[in-house]
Design a protein around this motif. Structure first.
Motif, mmCIF file in Angstrom:
data_model
loop_
_atom_site.group_PDB
_atom_site.id
_atom_site.type_symbol
_atom_site.label_atom_id
_atom_site.label_comp_id
_atom_site.label_asym_id
_atom_site.label_seq_id
_atom_site.Cartn_x
_atom_site.Cartn_y
_atom_site.Cartn_z
ATOM 1 N N LEU A 153 -71.948 2.649 68.000
ATOM 2 C CA LEU A 153 -71.194 2.114 66.876
ATOM 3 C C LEU A 153 -72.043 2.223 65.627
ATOM 4 C CD1 LEU A 153 -69.713 -1.149 68.451
ATOM 5 C CD2 LEU A 153 -68.699 1.141 68.405
ATOM 6 N N ILE A 154 -71.448 2.721 64.542
ATOM 7 C CA ILE A 154 -72.162 2.817 63.267
ATOM 8 C C ILE A 154 -71.304 2.186 62.183
ATOM 9 C CG2 ILE A 154 -73.479 4.882 63.898
ATOM 10 C CD1 ILE A 154 -71.465 6.560 62.352
ATOM 11 N N ALA A 155 -71.968 1.546 61.232
ATOM 12 C CA ALA A 155 -71.278 0.934 60.105
ATOM 13 C C ALA A 155 -71.816 1.535 58.814
ATOM 14 C CB ALA A 155 -71.486 -0.582 60.086
ATOM 15 N N ALA A 156 -70.910 1.960 57.932
ATOM 16 C CA ALA A 156 -71.300 2.427 56.611
ATOM 17 C C ALA A 156 -71.570 1.224 55.714
ATOM 18 C CB ALA A 156 -70.200 3.296 56.009
ATOM 19 N N SER A 157 -72.283 1.468 54.614
ATOM 20 C CA SER A 157 -72.607 0.363 53.711
ATOM 21 C C SER A 157 -71.371 -0.234 53.064
ATOM 22 C CB SER A 157 -73.590 0.831 52.632
ATOM 23 O OG SER A 157 -73.047 1.878 51.851
ATOM 24 N N SER A 158 -70.251 0.459 53.106
ATOM 25 C CA SER A 158 -68.988 -0.100 52.618
ATOM 26 C C SER A 158 -68.457 -1.183 53.532
ATOM 27 C CB SER A 158 -67.937 1.014 52.513
ATOM 28 O OG SER A 158 -67.646 1.541 53.809
ATOM 29 N N GLY A 159 -68.948 -1.214 54.783
ATOM 30 C CA GLY A 159 -68.474 -2.185 55.755
ATOM 31 C C GLY A 159 -67.531 -1.615 56.779
ATOM 32 N N PHE A 160 -67.330 -0.280 56.772
ATOM 33 C CA PHE A 160 -66.389 0.333 57.697
ATOM 34 C C PHE A 160 -67.110 0.745 58.971
ATOM 35 C CE2 PHE A 160 -63.017 3.179 59.173
ATOM 36 C CZ PHE A 160 -61.882 2.494 58.771
ATOM 37 N N LEU A 161 -66.432 0.562 60.113
ATOM 38 C CA LEU A 161 -67.020 0.762 61.433
ATOM 39 C C LEU A 161 -66.432 1.989 62.114
ATOM 40 C CD1 LEU A 161 -68.931 -0.662 63.549
ATOM 41 C CD2 LEU A 161 -66.847 -1.723 64.470
ATOM 42 N N TYR A 162 -67.318 2.739 62.820
ATOM 43 C CA TYR A 162 -66.903 3.917 63.572
ATOM 44 C C TYR A 162 -67.516 3.861 64.968
ATOM 45 C CZ TYR A 162 -66.321 5.524 58.739
ATOM 46 O OH TYR A 162 -65.993 5.618 57.411
ATOM 47 N N ARG A 163 -66.828 4.487 65.913
ATOM 48 C CA ARG A 163 -67.329 4.586 67.284
ATOM 49 C C ARG A 163 -67.546 6.048 67.648
ATOM 50 N NH1 ARG A 163 -65.483 5.364 72.661
ATOM 51 N NH2 ARG A 163 -66.567 4.048 74.200
ATOM 52 N N VAL A 164 -68.759 6.363 68.110
ATOM 53 C CA VAL A 164 -69.079 7.693 68.610
ATOM 54 C C VAL A 164 -69.072 7.600 70.129
ATOM 55 C CG1 VAL A 164 -70.728 9.592 68.609
ATOM 56 C CG2 VAL A 164 -70.519 8.113 66.593
ATOM 57 N N ALA A 165 -68.111 8.265 70.776
ATOM 58 C CA ALA A 165 -67.964 8.173 72.220
ATOM 59 C C ALA A 165 -69.111 8.886 72.922
ATOM 60 C CB ALA A 165 -66.626 8.781 72.651
ATOM 61 N N PRO A 166 -69.403 8.521 74.185
ATOM 62 C CA PRO A 166 -70.450 9.236 74.922
ATOM 63 C C PRO A 166 -70.091 10.718 75.047
ATOM 64 C CG PRO A 166 -69.815 7.208 76.061
ATOM 65 C CD PRO A 166 -68.814 7.416 74.970
ATOM 66 N N GLY A 167 -71.019 11.596 74.717
ATOM 67 C CA GLY A 167 -70.767 13.023 74.800
ATOM 68 C C GLY A 167 -70.941 13.548 76.208
ATOM 69 N N GLN A 168 -70.232 14.636 76.518
ATOM 70 C CA GLN A 168 -70.294 15.265 77.828
ATOM 71 C C GLN A 168 -70.773 16.700 77.677
ATOM 72 O OE1 GLN A 168 -69.727 13.427 80.540
ATOM 73 N NE2 GLN A 168 -69.150 11.659 79.269
ATOM 74 N N GLY A 169 -71.928 17.025 78.278
ATOM 75 C CA GLY A 169 -72.447 18.380 78.186
ATOM 76 C C GLY A 169 -72.699 18.771 76.740
ATOM 77 N N GLU A 170 -72.218 19.950 76.373
ATOM 78 C CA GLU A 170 -72.367 20.430 75.003
ATOM 79 C C GLU A 170 -71.090 20.251 74.187
ATOM 80 O OE1 GLU A 170 -75.242 21.581 73.420
ATOM 81 O OE2 GLU A 170 -75.993 20.602 75.220
ATOM 82 N N ALA A 171 -70.094 19.562 74.757
ATOM 83 C CA ALA A 171 -68.843 19.334 74.038
ATOM 84 C C ALA A 171 -69.061 18.303 72.936
ATOM 85 C CB ALA A 171 -67.753 18.856 74.993
ATOM 86 N N ALA A 172 -68.238 18.382 71.887
ATOM 87 C CA ALA A 172 -68.340 17.446 70.774
ATOM 88 C C ALA A 172 -68.000 16.037 71.233
ATOM 89 C CB ALA A 172 -67.412 17.870 69.649
ATOM 90 N N ALA A 173 -68.746 15.063 70.753
ATOM 91 C CA ALA A 173 -68.461 13.661 71.033
ATOM 92 C C ALA A 173 -67.385 13.168 70.078
ATOM 93 C CB ALA A 173 -69.722 12.822 70.894
ATOM 94 N N PRO A 174 -66.279 12.611 70.577
ATOM 95 C CA PRO A 174 -65.242 12.098 69.685
ATOM 96 C C PRO A 174 -65.748 10.959 68.813
ATOM 97 C CG PRO A 174 -64.420 12.335 71.940
ATOM 98 C CD PRO A 174 -65.912 12.496 71.994
ATOM 99 N N VAL A 175 -65.365 10.980 67.541
ATOM 100 C CA VAL A 175 -65.720 9.934 66.582
ATOM 101 C C VAL A 175 -64.425 9.289 66.113
ATOM 102 C CG1 VAL A 175 -66.863 9.384 64.405
ATOM 103 C CG2 VAL A 175 -67.772 11.208 65.872
#
Length: 265
Positions: free
Chosen positions: A145-167
């Motif tokens: 989980l990451i939060a920008a200084s604006s206060g907005f929250l995002y979730r970076v899902a666990p990545g699998q292999g070399e595939a892109a991790a969903p955000v």
């Protein structure tokens, strides 16, 4: 616009080992390296200006570098690395309303895997108004989980292999909306998130969010430190389940350090 000159003395990376009191010089770079992160053999550092990403392979000593991109005067306070050793760094451009950003995923070879837009990344019209990623926490399943200084929250899902991790965007940390999030903690390593929100002088409070239930509770931070206090802290849990944030406060003309233990009553 903004500052574009590198720091006068650049930066250095040093290493020490648990069984030694000697320090080993690893790298000297012209940029100012402001934050670092890593997992396993892979260590990364981010420098200004332009979000220059360095990657160090601690097993072989190999070093690589890529410029992710950011306007002069803007620097993300943090970035994250997942359990595969993939780094996630904001790429930022000037826009009419402030800054436009996307989270770029890099493999350890510094190959760009994916780029996902970060709505609400900008916290003001000038590059220096936004501090990028100011809060971060890794959950038990490997999601981040990451939060920008604006206060907005995002979730970076666990990545699998070399595939892109969903955000995925999760909304504002504070149920009231915008607010500078200077720290994130996970109450249970899963759905319970504790955020430190600063909305202005003397206006600091904690937010406990249940991500599964979609609920949030707020509690004023009773620190008795006056109006002008700078506090940061993410992933600072001790073995007893207590959290900590550190920073500075004003005592008349003096700036003094402070370390707070956070508890929910």
């Amino acid at each position: 616009a903004g500052q574009v000159a590198p720091p006068r003395w650049g930066s250095h990376i040093w290493r020490t080992r648990p069984d030694s009191d000697r320090w080993e010089h690893i790298l000297a770079v012209p940029e100012g390296l402001t934050c670092g992160a890593g997992f396993g053999r892979w260590y990364y550092a981010l420098g200004l200006w332009g979000h220059v990403l360095y990657r160090l392979d601690t097993a072989t000593g190999d070093i690589a570098r890529v410029t992710v991109g950011a306007p002069g005067g803007h620097m993300s306070r943090n970035f994250v690395v997942d359990r595969r050793g993939h780094a996630f760094v904001p790429r930022v451009q000037l826009a009419k309303a402030g800054l436009a950003a996307e989270l770029v995923e890099f493999s350890p070879a510094l190959r760009e895997i994916a780029a996902t837009g970060l709505p609400h990344y900008s916290a003001g019209p000038k590059p220096g108004d936004s501090h990028g990623i100011t809060g971060l926490v890794t959950l038990a399943d490997g999601a981040m989980l990451i939060a920008a200084s604006s206060g907005f929250l995002y979730r970076v899902a666990p990545g699998q292999g070399e595939a892109a991790a969903p955000v995925r965007p999760l909304g504002w940390v504070d149920p009231a909306g915008r607010g500078y999030v200077s720290g994130l903690q996970s109450w249970d390593g899963g759905n319970l998130l504790l955020g430190l929100v600063v909305n202005g002088p003397g206006r600091r409070h904690l937010v406990l969010r249940d991500l599964a239930a979609g609920t949030a509770r707020t509690l004023k931070l009773n620190d008795d430190l006056g109006e002008w206090v700078l506090l940061y802290g993410s992933q600072t849990e001790d073995t007893e389940g207590r959290f900590y944030v550190g920073g500075r406060y004003h005592d008349g003309p003096r700036l003094l350090p402070v370390l707070l233990q956070l508890a929910w009553e």
